[in-house]
Design an enzyme around this catalytic site. Structure first.
Site, PDB file in Angstrom:
ATOM      1  N   SER A   1       7.118  24.497  48.407  1.00 55.26           N
ATOM      2  CA  SER A   1       7.615  23.367  49.135  1.00 55.26           C
ATOM      3  C   SER A   1       9.136  23.668  49.124  1.00 55.26           C
ATOM      4  CB  SER A   1       7.307  22.302  47.972  1.00 55.26           C
ATOM      5  OG  SER A   1       8.011  20.866  48.506  1.00 55.26           O
TER       6      SER A   1
ATOM      7  N   TYR B   1       6.748  17.486  39.986  1.00 57.94           N
ATOM      8  CA  TYR B   1       6.410  18.374  40.804  1.00 57.94           C
ATOM      9  C   TYR B   1       7.321  19.343  41.403  1.00 57.94           C
ATOM     10  CZ  TYR B   1       4.612  19.113  45.672  1.00 57.94           C
ATOM     11  OH  TYR B   1       4.221  20.022  46.915  1.00 57.94           O
TER      12      TYR B   1
END
Length: 261
Positions: free
Chosen positions: A145, A158
């Site tokens: 990401s 996360y």
């Protein structure tokens, strides 16, 4: 030869929605043999019906102890797999100052780490020897990401799980240097998917979500432009800014010490 040309049979682990599904459809459209895994049998059945020739396999990445058996089953059934893409992941927005949600959040923390960190690392350990044994050019991919490079307080667990993926793949690339296996980090920006839909408020103030089709198109453009051996972080948009910044700083240190990765 462009990276996309070396892919003939791709296994997408976590391909029943969002990015995984979008890429499964594109690879299928290009005539590649595509094997998709997921937890939801009904969703797998729907995809198989919509995409003639698509192969599906039911597995849950959260069940770490079952992964060796699943990998053995997949590689036995599909020995021609040349590309493995570990795509499944989860994202929670956690408020560490909120005492009322402690019990729930502890469970969520364990889930995020198991699915985003432990499962990909275990799958890499299981698949890499299989890919090396093929003797032909092969590819191993994990989805990270843009938040691997630029952390955001709304997603305090996360973000570091995705930073782990980046660091893990750099190290794996060092280990596999000179082998037949290319290691690619698929680094999306904030993309409009089901994952995004649950956290629109938490992501407020950051860059707007990129439409899924746009992200797919831009990523395929990269895969079609360079050989897989020349690719490291396959990043677009906001994620490309973070990856480029990392390559220009920490990445340059690795180059100075001839570590590669």
């Amino acid at each position: 030869m462009a990276a996309i040309s070396t892919i003939k049979t791709i296994l997408i682990i976590g391909g029943t929605s969002g990015i995984g599904e979008s890429f499964a459809r594109r690879f299928h459209q290009l005539g590649k043999k595509v094997v998709v895994t997921g937890r939801r049998e009904a969703r797998l059945a729907t995809l198989k019906k919509e995409l003639p020739g698509l192969e599906t396999y039911t597995m849950d990445n959260a069940d770490i102890s079952s992964l060796p058996g699943h990998v053995k089953g997949l590689t036995t059934k599909y020995p021609e797999i040349d590309t493995v893409w570990v795509n499944g992941g989860i994202q929670y927005s956690l408020a560490f100052k909120d005492e009322a949600s402690i019990a729930t959040d502890v469970t969520k923390i364990n889930e995020e780490i198991a699915i985003n960190v432990t499962a990909p690392a275990v799958l890499a350990r299981l698949f890499i020897p299989f890919l090396i044994a093929s003797g032909s050019e092969a590819n191993f991919l994990i989805t990270s990401s843009g938040l691997a490079f630029v952390p955001m307080g709304s997603f305090p667990v996360y973000c570091p799980t995705k930073s782990f993926i980046h660091s893990f793949l750099v190290g794996l690339r060092q280990q596999l240097a000179g082998s037949n296996v290319n290691v690619l980090e698929m680094a999306p920006p904030y993309v409009a998917t089901d994952l995004d839909a649950a956290h629109k408020e938490a992501a407020a103030g950051g860059p707007p979500p990129m439409p899924l089709q746009e992200y797919t198109d831009k990523t395929f453009a990269i895969l079609e432009s360079k050989p897989a051996k020349e690719l490291k972080e396959v990043a677009v948009g906001f994620a490309a800014m973070g990856a480029d910044a990392w390559r220009g700083s920490i990445g340059s240190i690795l180059e100075n010490f001839h570590l590669g990765g």
